[in-house]
Design a protein around this motif. Structure first.
Motif, PDB file in Angstrom:
ATOM      1  N   ASP A   1      -0.457  -4.765  -6.973  1.00  8.62           N
ATOM      2  CA  ASP A   1       0.949  -4.581  -7.287  1.00  8.62           C
ATOM      3  C   ASP A   1       1.669  -4.057  -6.047  1.00  8.62           C
ATOM      4  OD1 ASP A   1       3.403  -3.467  -8.200  1.00  8.62           O
ATOM      5  OD2 ASP A   1       2.549  -3.064 -10.149  1.00  8.62           O
ATOM      6  N   ALA A   2       2.704  -4.736  -5.641  1.00  7.64           N
ATOM      7  CA  ALA A   2       3.453  -4.369  -4.428  1.00  7.64           C
ATOM      8  C   ALA A   2       4.124  -3.006  -4.575  1.00  7.64           C
ATOM      9  CB  ALA A   2       4.490  -5.443  -4.122  1.00  7.64           C
ATOM     10  N   ARG A   6       3.673   0.274  -2.105  1.00  2.00           N
ATOM     11  CA  ARG A   6       4.802   0.978  -1.463  1.00  2.00           C
ATOM     12  C   ARG A   6       4.746   2.465  -1.795  1.00  2.00           C
ATOM     13  NH1 ARG A   6       7.907  -3.278  -3.308  1.00  2.00           N
ATOM     14  NH2 ARG A   6       8.932  -1.973  -4.849  1.00  2.00           N
ATOM     15  N   ARG A   7       4.447   2.782  -3.050  1.00  4.94           N
ATOM     16  CA  ARG A   7       4.399   4.192  -3.445  1.00  4.94           C
ATOM     17  C   ARG A   7       3.208   4.905  -2.824  1.00  4.94           C
ATOM     18  NH1 ARG A   7       9.085   5.725  -3.790  1.00  4.94           N
ATOM     19  NH2 ARG A   7       8.082   7.730  -4.137  1.00  4.94           N
ATOM     20  N   HIS A   8       2.095   4.209  -2.622  1.00  2.00           N
ATOM     21  CA  HIS A   8       0.929   4.850  -1.997  1.00  2.00           C
ATOM     22  C   HIS A   8       1.251   5.288  -0.577  1.00  2.00           C
ATOM     23  CE1 HIS A   8      -3.061   5.514  -0.310  1.00  2.00           C
ATOM     24  NE2 HIS A   8      -3.368   5.874  -1.542  1.00  2.00           N
ATOM     25  N   TYR A  96       3.617  13.374  -8.582  1.00  2.85           N
ATOM     26  CA  TYR A  96       2.292  12.734  -8.681  1.00  2.85           C
ATOM     27  C   TYR A  96       1.745  12.399  -7.291  1.00  2.85           C
ATOM     28  CZ  TYR A  96      -1.167   9.067  -9.497  1.00  2.85           C
ATOM     29  OH  TYR A  96      -2.308   8.315  -9.480  1.00  2.85           O
ATOM     30  N   GLU A  97       2.590  11.833  -6.443  1.00  3.34           N
ATOM     31  CA  GLU A  97       2.151  11.466  -5.090  1.00  3.34           C
ATOM     32  C   GLU A  97       1.725  12.691  -4.289  1.00  3.34           C
ATOM     33  OE1 GLU A  97       5.132   7.629  -5.127  1.00  3.34           O
ATOM     34  OE2 GLU A  97       5.775   9.468  -4.126  1.00  3.34           O
ATOM     35  N   VAL A  98       2.434  13.795  -4.460  1.00  2.65           N
ATOM     36  CA  VAL A  98       2.079  15.022  -3.743  1.00  2.65           C
ATOM     37  C   VAL A  98       0.746  15.568  -4.263  1.00  2.65           C
ATOM     38  CG1 VAL A  98       2.749  17.420  -3.329  1.00  2.65           C
ATOM     39  CG2 VAL A  98       4.436  15.587  -3.133  1.00  2.65           C
ATOM     40  N   THR A 108      -5.577   6.424  -8.952  1.00  2.00           N
ATOM     41  CA  THR A 108      -6.367   5.491  -9.754  1.00  2.00           C
ATOM     42  C   THR A 108      -5.667   4.155  -9.943  1.00  2.00           C
ATOM     43  OG1 THR A 108      -5.379   6.246 -11.814  1.00  2.00           O
ATOM     44  CG2 THR A 108      -7.375   7.412 -11.058  1.00  2.00           C
ATOM     45  N   GLY A 109      -4.422   4.065  -9.525  1.00  2.00           N
ATOM     46  CA  GLY A 109      -3.634   2.878  -9.799  1.00  2.00           C
ATOM     47  C   GLY A 109      -2.865   3.008 -11.103  1.00  2.00           C
TER      48      GLY A 109
END
Length: 131
Positions: A1-2, A6-8, A96-98, A108-109
């Motif tokens: 998933d694009a 991008r979020r990763h 969540y990203e932090v 985990t995706g």
């Protein structure tokens, strides 16, 4: 998933940030302060400087007033989070990203946007071991 890719990228940007600004929405979410306390604890434990900003509408001009901040974290509700904003010169990560960047949870995706769900998981007792 694009979109997830991008979020990763924001996980990596948050991981490398030395100074982080927590953006607390002036209109408030019911979990804003508890989430700010949790993230500040994790960030300080990880050796980061942390600032809290109470802000109404997030704009590039407002955030540009804080050049020492390497990464901002929006504590806005998922409906108000600037996921697709591209005008900002400094990254805006999600809570969540932090948490992933600091090793408090695994990537985990399965992306978590629900702030209450983030608060339900206990924090790890120890900081993660460096690779």
């Amino acid at each position: 998933d694009a979109w997830l890719l991008r979020r990763h990228r924001f996980v990596e940007l948050a991981r490398s940030a030395g100074t982080v600004g927590l953006l607390i929405c002036a209109t408030g979410t019911s979990h804003g302060r508890a989430l700010a306390d949790r993230l500040e604890f994790l960030l300080r434990r990880g050796g980061r400087r942390v600032y809290r900003f109470v802000i109404g509408r997030v704009t590039p001009e407002k955030l540009g007033n804080f050049p020492d901040v390497d990464c901002f974290v929006s504590l806005a509700s998922p409906e108000d989070f600037p996921f697709e904003a591209r005008d900002f010169h400094v990254p805006i990560a999600s809570p969540y990203e932090v948490e992933v960047a600091l090793g408090a949870r695994e990537w985990t995706g399965s992306y978590i946007t629900d702030l209450e769900e983030l608060l339900m998981d206990p924090l790890p007792a120890q900081p993660p071991a460096e690779d």
